[in-house]
Write an enzyme that holds these catalytic residues in place. Structure first.
Site, PDB file in Angstrom:
ATOM      1  CG  ASP A  41      -2.013  -1.120   1.022  1.00 50.84           C
ATOM      2  OD1 ASP A  41      -3.036  -0.863   0.374  1.00 50.84           O
ATOM      3  OD2 ASP A  41      -1.770  -2.239   1.508  1.00 50.84           O
ATOM      4  CG  HIS A  43      -2.018   3.983  -1.377  1.00 49.01           C
ATOM      5  ND1 HIS A  43      -2.919   3.768  -2.394  1.00 49.01           N
ATOM      6  CD2 HIS A  43      -2.312   3.056  -0.423  1.00 49.01           C
ATOM      7  CE1 HIS A  43      -3.727   2.778  -2.073  1.00 49.01           C
ATOM      8  NE2 HIS A  43      -3.369   2.317  -0.885  1.00 49.01           N
ATOM      9  CG  ASP A  84      -3.724  -0.651  -3.411  1.00 43.72           C
ATOM     10  OD1 ASP A  84      -4.056  -1.129  -4.509  1.00 43.72           O
ATOM     11  OD2 ASP A  84      -4.538  -0.387  -2.515  1.00 43.72           O
ATOM     12  CG  ASN A 116      -8.024  -2.014  -4.328  1.00 42.81           C
ATOM     13  OD1 ASN A 116      -7.207  -2.420  -3.497  1.00 42.81           O
ATOM     14  ND2 ASN A 116      -8.695  -0.882  -4.160  1.00 42.81           N
ATOM     15  CG  HIS A 117      -6.228   2.004  -4.825  1.00 42.18           C
ATOM     16  ND1 HIS A 117      -7.182   2.954  -5.100  1.00 42.18           N
ATOM     17  CD2 HIS A 117      -6.494   1.579  -3.563  1.00 42.18           C
ATOM     18  CE1 HIS A 117      -7.972   3.117  -4.055  1.00 42.18           C
ATOM     19  NE2 HIS A 117      -7.576   2.282  -3.109  1.00 42.18           N
ATOM     20  CG  ASP A 120      -7.479   3.825  -8.262  1.00 41.06           C
ATOM     21  OD1 ASP A 120      -8.478   3.093  -8.161  1.00 41.06           O
ATOM     22  OD2 ASP A 120      -6.783   4.165  -7.293  1.00 41.06           O
ATOM     23  CG  HIS A 217      -3.857  -5.253  -2.645  1.00 38.76           C
ATOM     24  ND1 HIS A 217      -2.938  -4.431  -2.031  1.00 38.76           N
ATOM     25  CD2 HIS A 217      -5.013  -4.549  -2.690  1.00 38.76           C
ATOM     26  CE1 HIS A 217      -3.515  -3.273  -1.736  1.00 38.76           C
ATOM     27  NE2 HIS A 217      -4.782  -3.331  -2.128  1.00 38.76           N
ATOM     28  CG  HIS A 252      -7.315  -4.580   0.247  1.00 34.93           C
ATOM     29  ND1 HIS A 252      -7.562  -3.501  -0.581  1.00 34.93           N
ATOM     30  CD2 HIS A 252      -8.540  -5.114   0.539  1.00 34.93           C
ATOM     31  CE1 HIS A 252      -8.869  -3.404  -0.784  1.00 34.93           C
ATOM     32  NE2 HIS A 252      -9.483  -4.353  -0.110  1.00 34.93           N
ATOM     33  CD  GLN A 254      -4.274   1.525   2.963  1.00 31.58           C
ATOM     34  OE1 GLN A 254      -5.013   1.536   2.005  1.00 31.58           O
ATOM     35  NE2 GLN A 254      -3.828   2.636   3.524  1.00 31.58           N
ATOM     36  NE  ARG A 375      -9.142   2.454   5.864  1.00 32.48           N
ATOM     37  CZ  ARG A 375      -9.006   1.871   4.689  1.00 32.48           C
ATOM     38  NH1 ARG A 375      -8.541   2.558   3.660  1.00 32.48           N
ATOM     39  NH2 ARG A 375      -9.334   0.598   4.512  1.00 32.48           N
ATOM     40  NE  ARG A 379     -12.593   3.885   3.900  1.00 32.67           N
ATOM     41  CZ  ARG A 379     -12.350   2.925   3.009  1.00 32.67           C
ATOM     42  NH1 ARG A 379     -12.826   1.721   3.199  1.00 32.67           N
ATOM     43  NH2 ARG A 379     -11.632   3.161   1.935  1.00 32.67           N
ATOM     44  NE  ARG A 410      -8.403   6.749  -0.691  1.00 35.04           N
ATOM     45  CZ  ARG A 410      -8.578   5.450  -0.490  1.00 35.04           C
ATOM     46  NH1 ARG A 410      -9.805   4.967  -0.352  1.00 35.04           N
ATOM     47  NH2 ARG A 410      -7.544   4.636  -0.406  1.00 35.04           N
TER      48      ARG A 410
END
EC number: 3.6.1.45
Length: 550
Positions: A41, A43, A84, A116-117, A120, A217, A252, A254, A375, A379, A410
């Site tokens: 992750d 990022h 990620d 998954n990212h 994007d 992930h 994922h 994190q 986050r 959420r 984010r």
């Protein structure tokens, strides 16, 4: 000077033995030392943050030191990422993570799981990233629908000393739900655990590796309690034959996967303290939080077909804590000794950093208070950041109300000046603002469905100009702009193309007659709204209990 102190040591012995017979290339009765290093992750955090924490330059120094230490003891190193790489830092996002992949090359990564990212952006961007990377991007469970063929390499093989090591890649099957549906028209994400079983069998029959590791992930959920998320590493480990993997290098969720007790992670792991990884069904599961804050280190000894973990630690990369002194002044103090930045890496990444900063640092507005986008808030509850973003979308589209996934927010913005960089950190995905004209009856049906999205997931909705009390799957006292919804009236709702095309499981709107894609990027819309509304008064956007669940 040794960079490291031993972490969780000999008490963490475990054994990994392949179920099938292998073609023995290793020497009998010889002990081989293998060190697996891992991150996840990332990022977009190729550069240190404003406090001098993490970044690939310090990470390279750390990894180089470990390589030297391990080599001096006759061992070998494998460096893996749980995926990620994309999305999170504007300087990276604007350059399609090119600095990150080139920096990872210099650190010497051996392989990564596709996260998954990585989706994007359109697949063409990911294919370009594969070209930049001098290491394989792995996923065994991503298929092209039209051909039934895998889109990426399912595994990679490495020779370390006399040992053959296989690394399998796996990606959460939530990707199609939480990513942009427009990018998945011909892509299928199969169940990772099912694919893992098939790949392990195939490897054992064909390549006969001495060691199999999964770079995943998928997320780590205590005791396999994954809630509305897809099953993660714990569930997969339990579903596989016992000990069929030496370890799972994850991502994922994190988290620092440091167990306080069986099936329960430490709640607030303190950097630099011992970390015991999870173990399920004879398989170690590790994860190194996020952003390159740590490098995980697992030291193994392999002897006569058995793989034993003899030490594990999470090594902080210049992480700091805020300390307030008696005079009221505060400063950030390192948890562990400082790791110097590698100058070759600085030379490589500086042009990318400078290019990004030039575009992002210009002031676009200001706010008199914090805009909450963390986050653990967006959420779970309504926030002023959610209201601000949706106000911008309503302003651009002339909408009566607006809805979006909380997971699309984010970052927070602190009181003071606001730059475009701040905005892009809040909305880094490049989604498009859309709207739909719907009857009151359609609005009732839509909002009833969206209100069922659970907290503690990216799908949890943020609302603007909407009020209701949700109970037993129904909405009571539903109002738009303070007025009861008229089933015969037409209303306009603003949202993002991500949600409108079914992202996060929201009802699809893009096939409705009243649907319009504006073509305006979300961050640009927010930027323009801040510019014209500045200085922002956060009290204007503060939620006042308009929506509630019973």
């Amino acid at each position: 000077m040794k960079l490291l102190q031993r972490g969780v040591a000999l008490a963490l012995l475990t054994t990994f033995t392949l179920a099938s017979e292998t073609a023995l290339a290793y020497e009998q009765d010889k002990t081989y030392k293998i060190t697996v290093l891992h991150t996840n992750d990332h990022h977009g955090h190729f550069w240190r943050n404003e406090y001098g924490e993490y970044g690939l330059a310090a990470q390279k120094t750390l990894v180089d030191g470990i390589r030297k230490e391990v080599a001096a003891e006759g061992g070998s190193v494998l460096l893996l990422s749980g995926g990620d790489i994309n999305t999170g830092v504007p300087e990276s996002d604007l350059q399609d993570a090119e600095p990150d992949f080139r920096g990872m090359n210099l650190v010497g990564y051996d392989a990564m799981a596709i996260g998954n990212h990585e989706f994007d952006n359109p697949l063409t961007v990911l294919r370009q990233q594969e070209k930049w990377a001098k290491f394989p991007l792995l996923s065994a469970n991503i298929y092209q629908k039209s051909t039934g063929e895998r889109l990426f390499k399912p595994w990679a093989l490495f020779k370390r000393q006399d040992l053959k090591i296989a690394v399998i890649g796996l990606t959460t099957d939530d990707t199609a739900k939480i990513g942009n549906p427009e990018y998945f028209t011909d892509i299928e994400f199969r169940k990772p655990a099912d694919e893992a079983k098939l790949v392990i069998q195939e490897l054992q029959q064909t390549e006969k590796p001495d060691i199999i590791i999964a770079a995943t992930h998928m997320g780590h959920y205590d005791n396999g309690e994954h809630g509305s998320n897809a099953p993660g590493d714990v569930e997969m480990a339990r579903a596989l034959p016992a000990g069929s993997l030496a370890m799972i290098v994850g991502g994922h969720s994190q988290d620092p996967v440091c167990m306080a007790a069986e099936n329960k992670k430490q709640v607030d792991y303190v950097p630099g303290t011992p970390c015991k990884p999870d173990q399920q069904n004879g398989i170690w599961i590790v994860q190194a939080h996020e952003w390159g804050k740590y490098v995980g280190r697992a030291d193994f000894e392999f002897r006569n077909g058995e793989m034993k973990m003899v030490n594990y630690q999470l090594i902080p990369v210049n992480l700091k804590k805020k300390v307030t002194w008696e005079d009221g002044k505060s400063e950030r103090v390192l948890y562990t000794p400082e790791i110097a930045e590698n100058q070759q890496m600085i030379s490589l990444l500086s042009p990318f950093q400078n290019k990004g900063k030039a575009q992002l640092e210009v002031k676009i507005g200001e706010t008199n208070g914090r805009l909450e986008g963390d986050r653990d808030k967006v959420r779970f509850v309504q926030t002023n950041m959610g209201r601000l973003i949706l106000a911008a979308q309503m302003d651009r589209t002339g909408a009566d109300f607006a809805v979006m996934s909380g997971g699309g927010i984010r970052d927070s913005i602190e009181a003071g000046d606001i730059s475009y960089k701040n905005v892009l950190k809040v909305q880094p995905f490049g989604n498009v603002v859309v709207y739909a004209d719907m009857t009151g009856k359609e609005v009732i049906d839509y909002l009833t469905a969206v209100a069922q999205m659970k907290p503690d997931s990216g799908a949890y909705p943020q609302f603007a100009n909407v009020s209701f009390v949700a109970k037993d799957g129904k909405l009571n006292d539903l109002k738009i702009k303070g007025e009861p919804v008229d089933p015969a009236k037409t209303y306009r709702m603003a949202t993002l193309n991500f949600n409108a095309t079914g992202g996060d499981g929201y009802p699809r709107l893009d096939n409705k007659p009243g649907y319009v894609n504006t073509g305006f990027i979300d961050a640009e819309v927010l930027k323009a709204y801040i510019q014209k509304s500045s200085p922002l008064d956060v009290s204007v956007y503060e939620p006042k209990g308009e929506v509630s669940w019973q």
